[in-house]
Design an enzyme around this catalytic site. Structure first.
Site, PDB file in Angstrom:
ATOM      1  N   ASP A   1       0.852  -1.203   0.000  1.00 15.31           N
ATOM      2  CA  ASP A   1       0.000   0.000   0.000  1.00 15.31           C
ATOM      3  C   ASP A   1       0.887   1.253   0.000  1.00 15.31           C
ATOM      4  O   ASP A   1       0.835   2.072   0.912  1.00 15.31           O
ATOM      5  CB  ASP A   1      -0.913  -0.057   1.241  1.00 15.31           C
ATOM      6  CG  ASP A   1      -2.053   0.941   1.170  1.00 15.31           C
ATOM      7  OD1 ASP A   1      -2.186   1.629   0.143  1.00 15.31           O
ATOM      8  OD2 ASP A   1      -2.812   1.022   2.155  1.00 15.31           O
TER       9      ASP A   1
ATOM     10  N   LYS B   1       0.971   3.819  -2.093  1.00 12.27           N
ATOM     11  CA  LYS B   1       0.298   5.064  -2.519  1.00 12.27           C
ATOM     12  C   LYS B   1       1.288   6.036  -3.167  1.00 12.27           C
ATOM     13  O   LYS B   1       1.503   7.152  -2.696  1.00 12.27           O
ATOM     14  CB  LYS B   1      -0.411   5.741  -1.356  1.00 12.27           C
ATOM     15  CG  LYS B   1      -1.529   4.902  -0.755  1.00 12.27           C
ATOM     16  CD  LYS B   1      -2.373   5.679   0.220  1.00 12.27           C
ATOM     17  CE  LYS B   1      -3.396   4.806   0.900  1.00 12.27           C
ATOM     18  NZ  LYS B   1      -2.810   3.899   1.907  1.00 12.27           N
TER      19      LYS B   1
ATOM     20  N   ASP C   1       3.824  10.669  -7.271  1.00 20.55           N
ATOM     21  CA  ASP C   1       4.839  11.581  -7.807  1.00 20.55           C
ATOM     22  C   ASP C   1       4.835  11.549  -9.331  1.00 20.55           C
ATOM     23  O   ASP C   1       3.968  10.923  -9.941  1.00 20.55           O
ATOM     24  CB  ASP C   1       6.218  11.191  -7.244  1.00 20.55           C
ATOM     25  CG  ASP C   1       7.068  12.420  -6.971  1.00 20.55           C
ATOM     26  OD1 ASP C   1       7.200  13.254  -7.884  1.00 20.55           O
ATOM     27  OD2 ASP C   1       7.591  12.539  -5.849  1.00 20.55           O
TER      28      ASP C   1
HETATM   29  N1  5IU Z   1      -6.670   2.797   3.927  1.00 25.47           N
HETATM   30  C1  5IU Z   1      -7.811   3.251   4.529  1.00 25.47           C
HETATM   31  N2  5IU Z   1      -8.619   4.122   3.862  1.00 25.47           N
HETATM   32  C2  5IU Z   1      -8.331   4.581   2.623  1.00 25.47           C
HETATM   33  C3  5IU Z   1      -7.141   4.115   2.021  1.00 25.47           C
HETATM   34  C4  5IU Z   1      -6.353   3.230   2.682  1.00 25.47           C
HETATM   35  O1  5IU Z   1      -8.149   2.879   5.624  1.00 25.47           O
HETATM   36  O2  5IU Z   1      -9.100   5.355   2.062  1.00 25.47           O
HETATM   37  I1  5IU Z   1      -6.693   4.777   0.182  1.00 25.47           I
HETATM   38  C5  5IU Z   1      -5.747   1.858   4.582  1.00 25.47           C
HETATM   39  C6  5IU Z   1      -5.173   2.358   5.869  1.00 25.47           C
HETATM   40  C7  5IU Z   1      -4.948   1.099   6.628  1.00 25.47           C
HETATM   41  C8  5IU Z   1      -6.063   0.187   6.181  1.00 25.47           C
HETATM   42  O3  5IU Z   1      -3.717   0.521   6.232  1.00 25.47           O
HETATM   43  O4  5IU Z   1      -6.426   0.636   4.882  1.00 25.47           O
HETATM   44  C9  5IU Z   1      -7.268   0.207   7.084  1.00 25.47           C
HETATM   45  O5  5IU Z   1      -6.944  -0.161   8.392  1.00 25.47           O
HETATM   46  P1  5IU Z   1      -8.012  -0.251   9.585  1.00 25.47           P
HETATM   47  O6  5IU Z   1      -9.028  -1.329   9.199  1.00 25.47           O
HETATM   48  O7  5IU Z   1      -7.188  -0.604  10.782  1.00 25.47           O
HETATM   49  O8  5IU Z   1      -8.648   1.114   9.730  1.00 25.47           O
END
Ligand code: 5IU
Length: 452
Positions: free
Chosen positions: A295, A297, A300
């Site tokens: 993840d 993201k 750039d």
């Molecule tokens: N994550 C989010 N929301 C988003 C995005 C990514 O929660 O909009 I783009 C990621 C952040 C974390 C995981 O790594 O997904 C969710 O974790 P929790 O279930 O602990 O909130």
């Protein structure tokens, strides 16, 4: 074919009546929607309409003509031109300055006015309009309407002593459209149900199954993740937001059998070591058949993303099957992601996110166009040709006091038709990680199965 019938078909071509599921102002769901305003944009049709409406009454009985705003204004004007009946105009609201008149034009007390309305439904709006005309000393005895929706309006007005002359009613319209194969029996029976006052049952929107999506899939990794989902009966991605290699590997060992992918934030590990971290992680992914989704993201320009993707200590390109990327750098910035499935960030789950609908619309265009992209992360529905990944899923809580907003698996499948749920703390913070994994796996799978 009667004159009326061919005229109706001409009008129908202008899109004045639509069938489907429409929410009316009252909040009621209607199986059809009527909007006669387009008729005024076709002069020939407006002229014909005016003649048909005038044929419904004897013009000798009237001194004036008036259309109910707005749709009937051009109709009344056309009828005035054809019949020589003088037109008066009823305002929607009285002017707040000057004369404060509600009725504009030249008239005198005691005159009888023919009222023109486009559609009559409950009759309530006509019952509000008529007294406003009568207050000026003008009498109203007759109303011509283009379409009677047959929802009690005509009867209500007739009970109050008005004569209602309608050119068409919805039953006739359906009959003409059915004869010309423009409407299905199913739609007609839904409309009949609606007119009888019964709650209308609309077919549930069917989502595509994983099998159907697999048939349509082109990318190696969209095929792969769908195959795993089908095989494991799982749409669960576990998010391993843990800080040490040991925790990461222990977690992967526990969730592995029940997930389609393990989502990592590799840069939060305090003891990352390529050989100690990545190699055993890859072994577990092979052993339990799940994908590795980093993840990262990316956000750039293409050149920097290319360097970030393959270099540094993480060498993401050498082990990740899927990577997340923003699309803010534009379509070309995604060219660097080769031999990996890109999941584009379309919308975020956090409170106050800037991923507005305009942003999402533009982001989706990039995602749909780029061959490296297999899907998107979003909290909204996205087109069927992309796989939808939804984080912000938790069975127990609604938020985390840090802006995260949670929904249940059931909610995201039903409302977003998601393909994969991403669960972090709901699993890695659970006392019994294996049990929690199974709970989310079953909740996600059942939510999916309920829709197909
Ligand atoms: N994550 C989010 N929301 C988003 C995005 C990514 O929660 O909009 I783009 C990621 C952040 C974390 C995981 O790594 O997904 C969710 O974790 P929790 O279930 O602990 O909130």
């Amino acid at each position: 074919m009667s004159n009326n019938e061919s005229f109706l078909l001409e009008c129908y071509q202008l899109g004045i009546i639509k069938f489907g599921k429409f929410t009316l102002k009252s909040g009621i769901e209607s199986p059809f929607y009527v909007d006669l305003r387009p008729l005024a944009s076709d002069p020939k049709i407006l002229k014909k309409l005016s003649s048909f409406l005038l044929e419904l009454v004897s013009k000798e009985n009237f001194d004036l003509i008036c259309g109910v705003p707005y749709a009937a204004l051009p109709m009344a004007t056309a009828m005035s031109l054809e019949s020589d009946l003088p037109l008066i105009i009823k305002r929607k609201e009285a002017k707040t300055y000057g004369t404060k008149k509600l009725i504009e034009g030249i008239f005198s007390k005691g005159q009888n006015c023919l009222l023109v309305e486009d559609v009559i439904t409950s009759g309530k709006s006509l019952l509000e309009t008529i007294p406003e005309i009568e207050n000026e000393g003008i009498s109203v005895s007759d109303i011509v309407v283009v379409l009677d929706r047959e929802q009690g309006g005509k009867e209500l007005l007739e009970a109050k002593g008005f004569k209602v002359h309608s050119l068409f009613n919805i039953t006739e319209v359906c009959e003409i459209l059915r004869k010309n194969n423009l409407i299905s029996e199913e739609e007609i029976s839904r409309i009949n149900d609606f007119l009888k006052g019964n709650q209308v049952k609309f077919a549930e929107e069917k989502r595509l199954t994983y099998e159907q999506k697999l048939e349509n899939a082109n990318h190696h990794f969209s095929k792969k993740i769908l195959e795993i989902a089908i095989e494991k009966k799982s749409n669960l991605i576990a998010s391993a937001d843990v800080l040490t290699t040991k925790e990461l590997l222990d977690f992967a060992e526990k969730v592995g059998p029940n997930i389609v992918a393990l989502k990592t934030h590799i840069d939060i590990l305090t003891d990352f070591d390529f050989d100690e971290t990545v190699l055993p992680l890859k072994d577990l992914a092979t052993k339990y058949n799940f994908l590795l989704m980093e993840d990262r993201k990316f956000a750039d320009i293409g050149n920097t993303q290319e360097l970030q993707f393959s270099n540094g200590i993480y060498k993401i390109s050498s082990w990740a099957d899927l990577v997340t990327s923003q699309v803010i750098g534009g379509e070309t910035s995604l060219d660097c992601f080769l031999n990996v499935g890109v999941i584009a960030i379309i919308g975020m789950s956090s409170k106050g996110t800037l991923t507005s609908s305009d942003y999402r619309e533009e982001a989706l265009k990039i995602a749909q166009n780029h061959p490296n992209v297999i899907g998107g992360v979003s909290q909204n529905k996205i087109p069927d040709d992309l796989l939808l990944f939804t984080p912000g899923v938790n069975l127990e809580t609604k938020d985390d006091n840090k802006g995260q907003q949670y929904n249940t698996p059931e909610h995201v499948f039903k409302n977003l038709q998601t393909d994969f749920i991403i669960v972090g703390r709901g699993i890695y913070k659970a006392n019994d990680v294996e049990k929690a994994t199974l709970e989310y796996k079953i909740a996600g799978w059942n939510a999916y199965m309920n829709l197909i």
